[in-house]
Write a protein that holds these residues in place. Sequence first.
Motif, PDB file in Angstrom:
ATOM      1  N   ARG A 101      -4.882  -3.260  -6.586  1.00 33.29           N
ATOM      2  CA  ARG A 101      -3.890  -2.184  -6.511  1.00 33.29           C
ATOM      3  C   ARG A 101      -3.583  -1.735  -7.943  1.00 33.29           C
ATOM      4  O   ARG A 101      -2.573  -2.119  -8.521  1.00 33.29           O
ATOM      5  N   LYS A 129       2.833   7.636  -5.943  1.00 32.68           N
ATOM      6  CA  LYS A 129       1.717   8.591  -5.872  1.00 32.68           C
ATOM      7  C   LYS A 129       1.705   9.560  -7.052  1.00 32.68           C
ATOM      8  O   LYS A 129       0.663   9.791  -7.655  1.00 32.68           O
ATOM      9  N   ASP A 130       2.853  10.138  -7.378  1.00 32.27           N
ATOM     10  CA  ASP A 130       2.894  11.186  -8.398  1.00 32.27           C
ATOM     11  C   ASP A 130       3.810  10.885  -9.580  1.00 32.27           C
ATOM     12  O   ASP A 130       4.028  11.763 -10.418  1.00 32.27           O
ATOM     13  N   GLU A 152       2.233   1.794  -3.467  1.00 34.17           N
ATOM     14  CA  GLU A 152       1.204   2.338  -4.350  1.00 34.17           C
ATOM     15  C   GLU A 152       0.839   3.778  -4.000  1.00 34.17           C
ATOM     16  O   GLU A 152       0.702   4.622  -4.892  1.00 34.17           O
ATOM     17  N   ASN A 153       0.704   4.088  -2.727  1.00 30.16           N
ATOM     18  CA  ASN A 153       0.172   5.384  -2.320  1.00 30.16           C
ATOM     19  C   ASN A 153       1.212   6.444  -1.966  1.00 30.16           C
ATOM     20  O   ASN A 153       0.864   7.618  -1.840  1.00 30.16           O
ATOM     21  N   VAL A 154       2.455   6.039  -1.783  1.00 25.81           N
ATOM     22  CA  VAL A 154       3.510   7.003  -1.462  1.00 25.81           C
ATOM     23  C   VAL A 154       4.548   7.033  -2.584  1.00 25.81           C
ATOM     24  O   VAL A 154       4.728   8.052  -3.250  1.00 25.81           O
ATOM     25  N   VAL A 195      -2.563   1.080  -9.275  1.00 25.75           N
ATOM     26  CA  VAL A 195      -1.342   1.865  -9.473  1.00 25.75           C
ATOM     27  C   VAL A 195      -0.129   0.937  -9.470  1.00 25.75           C
ATOM     28  O   VAL A 195       0.748   1.029 -10.334  1.00 25.75           O
ATOM     29  N   ASP A 232       0.830  -1.210   0.000  1.00 22.58           N
ATOM     30  CA  ASP A 232       0.000   0.000   0.000  1.00 22.58           C
ATOM     31  C   ASP A 232       0.864   1.259   0.000  1.00 22.58           C
ATOM     32  O   ASP A 232       0.544   2.241  -0.673  1.00 22.58           O
ATOM     33  N   LYS A 233       1.976   1.233   0.735  1.00 31.37           N
ATOM     34  CA  LYS A 233       2.883   2.395   0.745  1.00 31.37           C
ATOM     35  C   LYS A 233       3.548   2.583  -0.613  1.00 31.37           C
ATOM     36  O   LYS A 233       3.732   3.717  -1.063  1.00 31.37           O
TER      37      LYS A 233
END
Length: 195
Positions: free
Chosen positions: A153, A118-119, A113-115, A155, A110-111
């Motif tokens: 997931r 993220k960009d 994918e989301n951190v 991303v 999750d980190k």
Amino acid sequence: MGEHLTDEYKEKVNPFGLVPVIDDNGFKLTESVAILRYLSREKGVADHWYPKDSHLQARVDEYLEWQHLNTRANCAMYFRTKFLHPMMTGKPASEKDVNRWLRSMNETLDKIENVWLKDTPFLNGNRISIADILGACEIEQPRMAGFDPCANRPVLSAWMDRVKKELNPHYEEAHKVVRLVTKKFNENPGNFNPK
């Protein structure tokens, strides 16, 4: 197979009895991160793999340091606990331990994918780097224990596809055994025999 476990290998190649190892005209290195950094600096590879720019290089190093106790540790321990240890000992996996590593691995994924993603399309920016190679390889491991790290997931899944596209045909060649073991495990997870 198993050559790395012999006394001769430990004496002449790697005293830790592990792989990977490189021998570059007598200069030996035994850790994957050190090997990739060395090859990037010494072998004239494209700059995006391990940028010379201090800030860009620091971003790659940031992930390389983070992944040791996150991506590498959690994916490897889940694989080891759920698959490798039971296969080698013939004893069932401890569900408590499997669930512990599953939670930790999911937090790590999750980190990523989301951190980390993220960009940017790759872990450290707009171009693939050695961080992406290491990250993707670690994330492949749990597949052999019947876990799909990309499920739900999008991303992470899109990033894995980008990494494969950038590295193929070598990516699939390097993961041939992962694909074979994953297929066999998924066909018969309760009574897996790798042979």
